[in-house]
Design an enzyme around this catalytic site. Structure first.
Site, PDB file in Angstrom:
ATOM      1  N   ARG A  50       0.826  -1.226   0.000  1.00 59.19           N
ATOM      2  CA  ARG A  50       0.000   0.000   0.000  1.00 59.19           C
ATOM      3  C   ARG A  50       0.860   1.276   0.000  1.00 59.19           C
ATOM      4  O   ARG A  50       0.522   2.259   0.638  1.00 59.19           O
ATOM      5  CB  ARG A  50      -0.978  -0.005   1.185  1.00 59.19           C
ATOM      6  CG  ARG A  50      -1.892  -1.216   1.251  1.00 59.19           C
ATOM      7  CD  ARG A  50      -2.769  -1.335   0.002  1.00 59.19           C
ATOM      8  NE  ARG A  50      -3.582  -2.544   0.064  1.00 59.19           N
ATOM      9  CZ  ARG A  50      -3.285  -3.677  -0.581  1.00 59.19           C
ATOM     10  NH1 ARG A  50      -2.189  -3.741  -1.324  1.00 59.19           N
ATOM     11  NH2 ARG A  50      -4.068  -4.722  -0.501  1.00 59.19           N
ATOM     12  N   GLU A  59      -6.382   2.417   5.748  1.00 54.20           N
ATOM     13  CA  GLU A  59      -6.024   2.287   4.338  1.00 54.20           C
ATOM     14  C   GLU A  59      -6.732   3.374   3.543  1.00 54.20           C
ATOM     15  O   GLU A  59      -6.206   3.888   2.554  1.00 54.20           O
ATOM     16  CB  GLU A  59      -6.432   0.899   3.829  1.00 54.20           C
ATOM     17  CG  GLU A  59      -5.974   0.580   2.437  1.00 54.20           C
ATOM     18  CD  GLU A  59      -6.192  -0.872   2.081  1.00 54.20           C
ATOM     19  OE1 GLU A  59      -6.872  -1.126   1.074  1.00 54.20           O
ATOM     20  OE2 GLU A  59      -5.674  -1.744   2.784  1.00 54.20           O
ATOM     21  N   SER A 104     -11.581  -2.349   2.346  1.00 51.56           N
ATOM     22  CA  SER A 104     -10.894  -2.579   3.618  1.00 51.56           C
ATOM     23  C   SER A 104     -10.527  -1.233   4.242  1.00 51.56           C
ATOM     24  O   SER A 104      -9.813  -0.444   3.636  1.00 51.56           O
ATOM     25  CB  SER A 104      -9.629  -3.409   3.403  1.00 51.56           C
ATOM     26  OG  SER A 104      -9.952  -4.682   2.907  1.00 51.56           O
TER      27      SER A 104
END
Length: 305
Positions: free
Chosen positions: A177, A297, A227
């Site tokens: 990420r 996230e 998520s």
């Protein structure tokens, strides 16, 4: 009060009236379906217009933010001051043999469909990810043991000064990420992916299997940003949240999904503040029970009311 409204006239001259909106509600542009108004929302039609818009904002000291599909974005209830540059009109895609080149605003589902049509394998994991090419590359999006870093070849980006730069795979510095795009605040204009020839029936079978698994395990019927939390090293965020007894916990219409505790969902009329308060409850509870720090996230921007 919209202090930047006076700049809209010049932006209309640059981009056309249909590509400039004033006091635009961001709930229309994010998968969470929440968020206050942005002073000015613009949707450039070309690389040159993106470059021109960035230079215009910098010259006039206007804060700006660049977004893709809004599927990993939470905008606060007070909205965003300045300009949001939405890249949805950068939507051209081209296939040459085993390579697909897609502009930053192209949805991953379109890249996946293009790969299927040309019997190219390697992108099945992304078929159900709702983001755009630019956003996916910026955060090295992934699912089901696949991620963008496995198939990316190079990308054309623009920096804060308006310079165009081509980055190869190594220069993209793709990790979990994270990427050099995120670190250096670049904007993805275009990306080229390299695939392998595959069997059409196997590719379709894999996509259908992943689609079925997503529908069974994820709360796709509700607005969310996928998520909510990154995976902490050595743990799974969803398991930590579930083991903390947080499934179904809610603040207003924001809820930790009963179907998948890694998702915070909007059950109807949640405000951004409800989602943010619930995120904090989850973080605090997991920290207290397991001494693990969760990090979001989803990207959070804007002001409170």
């Amino acid at each position: 009060m919209n202090q930047y409204k006076d700049f809209a006239t010049e932006l209309v001259e640059m981009l056309g009236n249909e590509n400039v909106k004033i006091d635009e509600p961001m709930k229309k542009h994010t998968s969470f379906r929440v968020g206050g108004p942005v002073d000015i929302l613009i949707t450039p039609q070309s690389f040159e217009q993106v470059k021109g818009a960035i230079k215009f904002c910098r010259k006039n000291l206007i804060p700006y933010f660049i977004m893709g599909n809004g599927s990993n974005l939470l905008v606060k209830d007070g909205g965003v001051r300045g300009v949001i540059i939405k890249l949805c009109n950068l939507d051209k895609i081209e296939t040459k043999e085993e390579r697909i080149t897609a502009q930053g605003g192209v949805l991953l589902s379109r890249v996946s469909n293009e790969a299927v049509k040309n019997c190219l394998t390697g992108f099945e994991f992304a078929s159900g990810i709702p983001g755009s090419v630019g956003g996916a590359l910026t955060m090295n999006a992934g699912a089901y043991n696949g991620e963008v870093s496995q198939v990316i070849e190079n990308a054309l980006v623009i920096d804060k000064e308006g310079n165009l730069i081509t980055l190869n795979k190594e220069q993209l510095e793709l990790g979990y990420r994270i990427s050099s795009i995120m670190k250096k605040n670049y904007t993805v204009l275009e990306a080229t992916f390299k695939f392998n020839k595959g069997d059409y029936e196997k590719i379709i079978g894999r996509i259908n299997d992943l689609t079925r698994r997503r529908r069974e395990k994820q709360p796709l019927e509700y607005p969310s940003a996928g998520s909510t939390f990154k995976r902490p090293e050595g743990y799974f965020a969803a398991k930590l949240i579930e083991d903390s007894g947080l499934k179904g916990v809610h603040v207003g219409d924001a809820e930790v999904s009963k179907k998948h505790s890694g998702f915070i969902i909007n059950k109807g009329n949640a405000a951004a503040k409800d989602i943010l308060d619930l995120i904090q409850i989850v973080k605090d509870t997991v920290k207290e029970k397991f001494n693990v720090d969760l990090h979001t996230e989803v990207m959070i921007i804007g002001e409170d009311i």
